[in-house]
Design an enzyme around this catalytic site. Structure first.
Site, PDB file in Angstrom:
ATOM      1  N   GLU A  59      -2.277  -3.793   3.175  1.00  0.00           N
ATOM      2  CA  GLU A  59      -1.838  -2.801   4.161  1.00  0.00           C
ATOM      3  C   GLU A  59      -2.555  -3.046   5.474  1.00  0.00           C
ATOM      4  O   GLU A  59      -3.712  -2.684   5.633  1.00  0.00           O
ATOM      5  CB  GLU A  59      -2.156  -1.358   3.710  1.00  0.00           C
ATOM      6  CG  GLU A  59      -1.224  -0.820   2.678  1.00  0.00           C
ATOM      7  CD  GLU A  59      -1.377   0.685   2.479  1.00  0.00           C
ATOM      8  OE1 GLU A  59      -1.986   1.355   3.338  1.00  0.00           O
ATOM      9  OE2 GLU A  59      -0.873   1.170   1.459  1.00  0.00           O
ATOM     10  N   GLU A  95      -5.401   2.308  -3.857  1.00  0.00           N
ATOM     11  CA  GLU A  95      -6.550   2.795  -3.076  1.00  0.00           C
ATOM     12  C   GLU A  95      -7.474   3.710  -3.883  1.00  0.00           C
ATOM     13  O   GLU A  95      -8.086   4.615  -3.332  1.00  0.00           O
ATOM     14  CB  GLU A  95      -6.078   3.515  -1.798  1.00  0.00           C
ATOM     15  CG  GLU A  95      -5.440   2.600  -0.775  1.00  0.00           C
ATOM     16  CD  GLU A  95      -5.296   3.227   0.619  1.00  0.00           C
ATOM     17  OE1 GLU A  95      -5.458   4.449   0.760  1.00  0.00           O
ATOM     18  OE2 GLU A  95      -5.021   2.469   1.567  1.00  0.00           O
TER      19      GLU A  95
HETATM   20  C1  LIG Z   1      -8.931   1.931   3.894  1.00  0.00           C
HETATM   21  C2  LIG Z   1      -9.470   1.125   4.997  1.00  0.00           C
HETATM   22  O1  LIG Z   1      -9.568  -0.087   4.946  1.00  0.00           O
HETATM   23  N1  LIG Z   1      -9.809   1.787   6.034  1.00  0.00           N
HETATM   24  C3  LIG Z   1     -10.317   1.142   7.209  1.00  0.00           C
HETATM   25  C4  LIG Z   1      -9.231   1.075   8.226  1.00  0.00           C
HETATM   26  O2  LIG Z   1      -9.672   0.554   9.398  1.00  0.00           O
HETATM   27  C5  LIG Z   1     -10.672   1.358  10.000  1.00  0.00           C
HETATM   28  C6  LIG Z   1     -10.949   0.782  11.340  1.00  0.00           C
HETATM   29  O3  LIG Z   1     -11.256  -0.547  11.238  1.00  0.00           O
HETATM   30  C7  LIG Z   1     -11.888   1.403   9.094  1.00  0.00           C
HETATM   31  O4  LIG Z   1     -12.871   2.233   9.653  1.00  0.00           O
HETATM   32  C8  LIG Z   1     -11.477   1.938   7.746  1.00  0.00           C
HETATM   33  O5  LIG Z   1     -12.528   1.892   6.834  1.00  0.00           O
END
Ligand SMILES: CC(=O)N[C@H]1CO[C@H](CO)[C@@H](O)[C@@H]1O
Ligand SMILES: *[C@@H]1O[C@H](CO)[C@@H](O)[C@H](O)[C@H]1NC(C)=O
Ligand SMILES: *[C@@H]1O[C@H](CO)[C@@H](O)[C@H](O)[C@H]1NC(C)=O
Ligand SMILES: *[C@@H]1O[C@H](CO)[C@@H](O)[C@H](O)[C@H]1NC(C)=O
Ligand SMILES: *[C@@H]1O[C@H](CO)[C@@H](O)[C@H](O)[C@H]1NC(C)=O
Length: 837
Positions: free
Chosen positions: A247, A178
């Site tokens: 994930e 990440e």
């Molecule tokens: C890291 C990532 O993908 N975060 C996302 C997780 O899901 C939420 C809701 O859909 C997003 O707002 C995030 O950007």
């Protein structure tokens, strides 16, 4: 000579026969030349015990997983630089082999940055003290250590022949983690770091692909993958790479002071189906089993000891229904589409506003996904000459482009109620002795009591001082107030967090704690000073070191000041204590003495056990609760501290940290985008009262429980509980798509049977022992409180009893063929509540 050559050749080629070739193209991972649709789930090996691993992995396999994913936790394996530890819960090789024995693949996320709500993101603390080091950027000292550890792990895996290229289960590895979310903060050095990391990983020559998650600029050949609650809109950074989801957050983590997260399975199933609908071929649940943050492994700050994550397998290793079962059905439905999914790209088109169809069709294979992404309205669509009903926020899966085998919003799977049964309420001997005479205790001194204390002018940052050897750092000071007659005053303390207890003249004057969104504290603690000498002892403590964000490693903790006495001399004077000469003690006297093991001469068992007494160590002996159900300790009645069973830390306990009253709703609507604060439960209640004690840490009797209580509590209120299945329930409507197993049957007659209700006891050695409730017609209510509606067949109970009692699992057709028709013209359903024994 000739013979030797042949032997050599055999040696060279023999292993190759068992090797698996793993590659990828734009559609999928390609395993031995065949594209694969893979379902994966995260299980972190140190969050359970080796004794639990085979069962967790078996339940994952039964739930339809192909791959188990885990991080590698650097700080567990190299607690001191150059000294490695792979024992017990740290036995990574054993974990990978256990997965292989179950016939599943492994995705090894080496990182070595893990995040994972794990202490310091998985970095060992000694790394912080290497001169000139800067974490996760183009910095030589950091890169040297990162490369050394990554190579070490790869070497161990290679020696054990665990990469698929060597015949082992590991089909994928991850480098970094990440970083793309935060790399802008590192500027161009971040860019060159990622290029370096990619080259370094590739050069380790594992023979299987590497991935980087959330890394839009992942250099070739590294695959960039998506993490999130939804990943259907994600596209990889090259059209030679497959769309992979590393994930998918099956729920969310719990914080001390937070409400309990809950992600409805209808929404999770929707997210999964949407991903495969829009071209995905690899999907991982984060977490499939979350487990427990034993010891001081939780990150944060303020990550709770339970890492249950609302995952399909709960913290204790029990399948969570209907989440586990419904996802199992989703996996089956997706696997029925595999031939079509790997054969071609989807053709995606709109069937109207918020309605989308994806068709995978080539030659003789055809699979389709129909989605209604409207957050409110159910819709009926025409597709390929037939009409289909689509509930709001759902996907229907049609493995033959014609028959719906599953709709993500319609749950056929059984639900189950498991609950904790308190042992002390039972009469048998398997309970903790709660009479106070059975507890012994000893006091932790207030302030400096160890020989290795140090004095410094000014206030010290905590992590730099303790190197995280302990949660605790004492800040001590004596001040003379010769010309002050003694007064009511306020001690104002600014701290980077995470929590503190302030003692004045040996007495607890106040405790303060930050929270997961604001670790910093600005505490005003009313105190009473005496004329003359006053002793101020501040116990500052960490509750898990930060694990996420740019430069998280430099965030710091502890009382960095200022520390001020306000309102001296009847209200008008302040005295800044920040630059006085403070004395520091790292850790507790009891930690130095090893009290957590229960040994030592200091335990007092003669006098009455003190209650509500800060800084007290308690000890008792107990017999293991009988049976084989998972065990928890209910710490209700205690304040905050850490607990050990037979010398092993079961984690920090903090049953007095209550979540805010706001933010929970009675009704959770799964429709619409999920966020971690949606559908939370348990508002206004303690975040965590129950703490897992792994069965394998217990002996039948003579177990030792030790607690260190910081704030004051009553140990006689502590009880043991075991988690037991109370009921198994299912409620299936006639209008549900048929069970996949039936649809999948070769026999045309069976395919027409239609929906069926399935019950299965989660434990292999249990059978259905009674039917508490059965109603065919229009039953109402939920598991545990079903009741008959206006219409009900009077044969339902006996039919279900006959079909189910005595078997581990049973299937009952939900149709008038089975039950007759108690009310013509109405859509009927079957609701059953059963028990297993
Ligand atoms: C890291 C990532 O993908 N975060 C996302 C997780 O899901 C939420 C809701 O859909 C997003 O707002 C995030 O950007
Ligand atoms: C679907 O088809 C039926 C008949 O084939 C037609 O009556 C109906 O209007 C169509 N619905 C939509 C939304 O196009
Ligand atoms: C955390 O603490 C801050 C300041 O004390 C407060 O404003 C905030 O509401 C708290 N947040 C949570 C999630 O409890
Ligand atoms: C820890 O000490 C180092 C070296 O003295 C210093 O650069 C750093 O700022 C300190 N960290 C914190 C969080 O105070
Ligand atoms: C505090 O100081 C103000 C003026 O500076 C004075 O009026 C007041 O009486 C003082 N209060 C006390 C309690 O001495």
């Amino acid at each position: 000579m000739r013979a030797t050559k042949i032997v050599l050749l055999l040696l060279l080629f023999f292993p190759a026969m068992f090797c698996t070739n793993v590659d990828y193209d734009h559609r999928a991972l390609v395993i031995d030349g065949k594209r694969r649709v893979l379902i994966s789930g995260s299980i972190h090996y140190p969050r359970s015990t080796p004794q639990m691993w085979p069962d967790l992995i078996q339940k994952s396999k039964e739930g339809g997983l192909d791959v188990i994913e885990t991080y590698v936790f650097w700080n567990l394996h190299e607690p001191l630089q150059g000294q490695y530890d792979f024992d017990g819960r740290r036995d990574l090789v054993k974990f990978v082999k256990t997965v292989a024995e179950a016939g599943l693949y492994v995705h090894l996320r080496i990182g070595p940055y893990a995040c994972a709500e794990w202490n310091y993101g998985g970095f060992p603390l000694w790394l912080h003290f290497i001169p000139g080091i800067k974490f996760r950027t183009d910095n030589e000292p950091f890169k040297t250590e990162m490369q050394r550890f990554t190579a070490k792990i790869v070497d161990i895996m290679k020696q054990e022949k665990l990469f698929a290229s060597q015949g082992g289960p590991i089909i994928l590895s991850q480098i970094e983690n990440e970083y793309g979310n935060i790399d802008s903060a590192y500027g161009s050095a971040g860019k060159s770091y990622i290029k370096w990391a990619a080259n370094m990983a590739t050069s380790l020559d594992t023979g299987v692909p590497w991935v980087m998650c959330q890394q839009g600029d992942a250099p070739d050949p590294i695959i960039n993958t998506c993490n999130g609650f939804y990943c259907d809109q994600f596209t990889p950074n090259s059209n030679t790479k497959p769309k992979m989801w590393t994930e998918n957050w099956s729920g969310w983590f719990l914080s001390f002071g937070g409400a309990v997260p809950y992600r409805p399975v209808e929404d999770l199933a929707f997210a999964v189906a949407r991903f495969f609908q829009r071209g995905g071929t690899f999907q991982n649940y984060y977490m499939y089993h979350g487990g427990t943050n034993f010891g001081r492994t939780s990150g944060g700050p303020f990550i709770a000891t339970s890492y249950d994550y609302d995952a399909p397998i709960d913290e204790y290793g029990i399948i969570r229904q209907p989440k586990w079962g419904h996802l199992k059905d989703v996996h089956k439905a997706i696997k029925l589409c595999e031939d079509a999914l790997i054969a071609t790209d989807p053709k995606i088109s709109s069937l109207g506003p918020n309605l989308e169809v994806a068709v995978y069709k080539t030659g003789s294979v055809c699979a389709a996904f129909l989605a209604n992404v409207d957050t409110k309205s159910d819709k009926t669509v025409n597709f390929s000459g037939s009409s289909y009903h689509l509930p709001a926020w759902s996907v229907s899966i049609l493995p033959d482009c014609k028959n719906v085998v599953l709709n993500t919003a319609k749950i056929n799977s059984a639900s189950a109620i498991s609950s904790f049964v308190t042992e002390s309420s039972k009469e048998d001997i398997g309970s903790l002795e709660t009479s106070s005479s059975k507890w012994s205790w000893t006091s932790e001194p207030v302030g400096i009591s160890k020989d290795d204390s140090l004095s410094k002018t000014g206030l010290l940052e905590q992590i730099n001082t303790t190197a995280d050897k302990s949660d605790y750092l004492w800040y001590s000071l004596s001040i003379g107030l010769e010309d002050d007659p003694g007064s009511q005053t306020v001690l104002n303390i600014e701290s980077l967090g995470h929590a503190l207890h302030a003692f004045v003249n040996g007495k607890l004057a106040g405790s303060r704690a930050g929270n997961s969104s604001k670790a910093k504290l600005n505490a005003d603690i009313p105190i009473t000073l005496v004329s003359g000498k006053n002793k101020i002892d501040l116990l500052s403590l960490t509750v898990g070191l930060k694990n996420y964000g740019a430069f998280f490693d430099t965030r710091g903790a502890g009382i960095t000041g200022p520390v001020i006495l306000k309102g001296l001399k009847n209200g008008n004077n302040t005295l800044d204590l920040s630059s006085q000469k403070w004395t520091y003690q790292i850790g507790l006297k009891g930690e130095e003495l090893g009290l957590s093991s229960g040994s030592s001469e200091l335990w007092n068992s003669q006098s009455a056990v003190p209650k509500d007494q800060p800084l007290t160590w308690y000890k008792t002996n107990f017999d293991a609760p009988s049976g084989s159900n998972p065990v928890a300790i209910d710490f209700t009645g205690m304040g905050k501290g850490e607990a050990w069973v037979n010398g092993q830390s079961i984690g920090r306990y903090w049953p007095t940290y209550v979540s805010s009253n706001a933010g929970c709703t009675d009704s959770c609507n799964y429709r619409g985008p999920y966020t971690s604060s949606k559908c939370r439960t348990n508002c206004g209640k303690p975040s965590q009262t129950l703490y897992h004690v792994p069965r394998s840490w217990l002996k039948p009797n003579g177990n030792i429980l030790v607690l260190f209580e910081e704030k004051g509590g009553d140990p006689t209120q502590i009880s043991f509980a075991t988690k037991q299945l109370q009921s198994l329930c299912a409620h299936v409507s006639q209008s549900h798509p048929p069970q996949i197993d039936l649809w999948n049957s070769d026999k045309e007659s069976e395919r027409k049977i239609g929906p069926a209700l399935l019950l299965e006891c989660p434990d292999h050695n249990h059978v259905i022992s009674s039917i508490k409730f059965a109603s065919y017609g229009t039953p109402l209510g939920t598991c545990g409180s079903f009741y008959h509606g206006r219409c009900s067949s009077n044969k339902a109970l006996s039919i279900v009893q006959k079909a189910c009692i005595g078997s581990r699992s049973c299937s009952v057709g939900v149709s008038t063929d089975t039950f007759g028709d108690p009310c013509r013209g109405l859509t009927k359903s079957l609701a059953v509540e059963a028990t297993c024994a």
